[in-house]
Design an enzyme around this catalytic site. Structure first.
Site, PDB file in Angstrom:
ATOM      1  NE  ARG A 152      -4.117   1.801   0.926  1.00  0.00           N
ATOM      2  CZ  ARG A 152      -5.125   2.088   0.120  1.00  0.00           C
ATOM      3  NH1 ARG A 152      -5.139   1.685  -1.145  1.00  0.00           N
ATOM      4  NH2 ARG A 152      -6.157   2.766   0.560  1.00  0.00           N
TER       5      ARG A 152
ATOM      6  CB  THR B 143      -9.130  -0.802  -7.357  1.00  0.00           C
ATOM      7  OG1 THR B 143      -9.118   0.418  -6.633  1.00  0.00           O
ATOM      8  CG2 THR B 143      -8.304  -1.830  -6.641  1.00  0.00           C
TER       9      THR B 143
ATOM     10  CB  THR C 274      -5.917   0.662  -6.317  1.00  0.00           C
ATOM     11  OG1 THR C 274      -6.813   1.689  -6.698  1.00  0.00           O
ATOM     12  CG2 THR C 274      -5.298   1.013  -4.983  1.00  0.00           C
TER      13      THR C 274
ATOM     14  N   GLY D 186     -13.351  -1.602  -7.061  1.00  0.00           N
ATOM     15  CA  GLY D 186     -14.685  -1.057  -6.811  1.00  0.00           C
ATOM     16  C   GLY D 186     -14.797  -0.184  -5.581  1.00  0.00           C
ATOM     17  N   GLY D 187     -13.668   0.350  -5.056  1.00  0.00           N
ATOM     18  CA  GLY D 187     -13.749   1.262  -3.912  1.00  0.00           C
ATOM     19  C   GLY D 187     -14.478   0.601  -2.755  1.00  0.00           C
TER      20      GLY D 187
HETATM   21  N1  GLY Z   1      -8.484   2.936  -3.268  1.00  0.00           N
HETATM   22  C1  GLY Z   1      -9.526   2.045  -2.926  1.00  0.00           C
HETATM   23  C2  GLY Z   1      -9.198   1.220  -1.744  1.00  0.00           C
HETATM   24  O1  GLY Z   1      -8.041   1.003  -1.455  1.00  0.00           O
HETATM   25  O2  GLY Z   1     -10.090   0.794  -1.068  1.00  0.00           O
END
Ligand code: GLY
Length: 568
Positions: free
Chosen positions: A105, A380, A398, A472-473
């Protein structure tokens, strides 16, 4: 005792047959399709990247080798979300059942501050965490791929990066969906990248056009030749910093040098006789998925059926409660003590479900995050891979929004993420996905922003059963949840489970969004009478999954995108 020998001639023939069969098996071209395939499978967002991954498997690469090749290929063929300028999460299960997860991340730059997106009156400045140079977290994807390859890879690193370089340099013909996405992004690309022509041309993009990305090819060559240092140091790092300086960006050379992905222990949980192996924080996905599954476990979903009134009502009520918890308790575990054990305590989850009534919707305003003793595009992309030995990889990666911040690093040809929007810029103020948060997910220097990504691997009776995930957020968690239920409860095959219509609720706003034709009119009427606000939504996620059966690997590639299953 009688022993049977083959006559020499027949023996020779059989040996020829066997070796030609082996040769044949090795030479069998990877092909697009749902399977079953016996030797390996890759399901991801584009046909080009899917083929590259399957070719790596055919060459003797394992699932992690294929994942590295797919990650770089998606950065070329799926610029909306595939990336080297973003980050992601990997869940891994070896053929022997050993599990691990990799957190690559993005991180907040060291100069990030809790109030960095607020004006002098304390209000959130619209778009600042989305479409500016300050929207980007320090990218993690390249370090993640290097680290995953170092630990598990079998083929040479250069061999895995090269196919993406070739695609970027020679170009590839774009699909209708990519042409539409590039045309949609055009005005923003122009505004945010003055004097540069990336992704822009004089006439609108159309299906079949060739997309060549020479700058990106050169950047990938640095990564091929220098690994991590090819991105976080040297020419590419200089280009990132120069790009930052054109727009008050705050990522420094030190931020790049200091970025490291992290191995984290997978979180696991049971649903009936299935074991879920999924992503721990800083993604909220794994904890939320396990909470959701336990919330519905004791109800007869199988009897009720897919998207029937009771099924929808139960799922919505579970989602409402789980997303309320998410808003308060989930954040980067390196900065905030996430109460994972309490959130996953089965008695706690049962208690959360006790106050829902079949007669009427529970208003979200009456639901707060739970309490326990001692504690207070959505773009993503996901890929699922299984190799011939049964090693499995589930990766979601993403840039956050579609094409991230839409800012391209000058000279280096890749898009920067706008992942900083996944932090809570101000308690209670929703981000681009309508998600709210508080202290747990506040901005702090070097902290990772909370995610919903839910790469997951499932075992049944101790054996590999499914590999699944989606973009999909905020809908990622609920899409993965429904796909799992579609297979386990509703007996759907992998493709059906992925294709089926989905719906979503996330506590706030208090709406049930449903894909076109997702519910019958009778279901909409019945639930509306009970107080559910049902609103039409666009396509929800792009699930890419593999089901492992005794006949071989079956793929589910989401028809909502250009997603493709390739196997051999
Ligand atoms: N950017 C979307 C997530 O990481 O949930």
């Amino acid at each position: 005792m009688s022993r049977h020998f083959l006559p020499p001639k027949l023996l020779l023939l059989s040996l020829c047959y066997l070796s030609s069969f082996r040769l044949y098996a090795q030479d069998t071209a990877a092909e697009t399709g749902n399977g079953p395939y016996q030797n390996g499978m890759v399901v991801c967002a584009t046909p080009g990247a899917s083929k590259i991954g399957a070719d790596i498997l055919r060459k003797g690469g394992n699932a992690v080798d294929a994942a590295v090749a797919v990650q770089f290929a998606l950065a070329v063929t799926h610029p909306e979300a595939g990336n080297i300028g973003g980050g992601g999460f990997m869940v891994y299960r070896s053929k022997k059942g050993k599990t691990n997860t990799l957190d690559f991340r993005e991180k907040a730059p060291a100069a990030a501050r809790a109030d960095m997106y607020l004006d002098s009156a304390g209000n959130v400045i619209p778009n600042m965490s989305l479409a500016t140079h300050q929207a980007s977290g320090v990218p993690g994807s390249v370090d993640g791929m290097v680290r995953a390859h170092k630990k598990y890879g079998r083929l040479k690193w250069a061999e895995l990066v090269q196919p993406a370089i070739d695609l970027a340099r020679n170009g590839f013909t774009i699909t209708k969906k990519l042409a539409g996405a590039l045309n949609w992004g055009g005005p923003q690309f122009k505004k945010l990248n003055p004097g540069k022509t990336y992704f822009l041309k004089d006439t609108p993009w159309k299906e079949g056009d060739l997309l060549v990305q020479e700058d990106l090819a050169r950047t990938l060559e640095f990564i091929r030749d220098n690994g991590r240092n090819g991105f976080y140091k040297g020419k590419v790092a200089d280009e990132i910093i120069a790009e930052m300086q054109t727009g008050k960006g705050i990522i420094t050379k030190k931020d790049l040098k200091n970025y490291h992905s992290v191995w984290r222990k997978a979180i696991t949980g049971k649903y009936k006789n299935y074991k879920m192996i999924t992503m721990p924080p800083p993604s909220s996905g794994g904890i939320a998925l396990l909470q959701l599954l336990h919330s519905v476990e004791k109800y007869p979903l199988h009897r009720w059926g897919h998207n029937q009134d009771s099924t929808v009502q139960l799922i919505v009520e579970a989602e409402r409660r789980v997303y309320a918890d998410r808003s308060k308790y989930l954040g980067d575990p390196d900065f905030y003590k996430v109460p994972a054990d309490s959130l996953l305590n089965l008695a706690y989850i049962d208690a959360r479900m006790k106050n829902f009534s079949w007669n009427a919707a529970t208003p979200s305003s009456s639901i707060q995050p739970g309490s326990f003793a001692g504690y207070e595009s959505d773009q993503t992309t996901h890929y699922s891979i299984v190799d011939k030995d049964g090693n499995a990889v589930s990766i979601t990666t993403t840039l956050n929004g579609s094409f991230g911040s839409k800012i391209i690093v000058g000279g280096a040809g890749f898009l920067l993420n706008n992942e900083m929007d996944d932090f809570s810029a101000k308690p209670g103020v929703p981000n681009m996905f309508g998600l709210i948060g508080g202290k747990a997910n506040s901005i702090q220097p070097n902290k990772r922003m909370l995610s919903s990504m839910t790469p997951t691997i499932i075992e049944k009776d101790g054996k590999l059963f499914m590999v699944v995930g989606t973009p999909g957020g905020s809908t990622i968690i609920t899409s993965v949840f429904q796909t799992i239920l579609n297979v386990i409860e509703f007996d759907e095959n992998m493709q059906q489970a992925v294709s089926d219509k989905r719906f979503h609720h996330q506590w706030l706003p208090d709406n049930v969004t449903v894909e076109k034709d997702g519910f019958s009119q009778a279901t909409i009427d019945n639930l509306t009478k009970k107080g559910y606000k049902i609103i039409p939504g666009g396509p929800s996620g792009r699930v890419d999954a593999i089901l492992i059966t005794k006949d071989g690997y079956y793929g589910g590639a989401d028809p909502r995108g250009d997603d493709t299953a390739t196997g051999y």
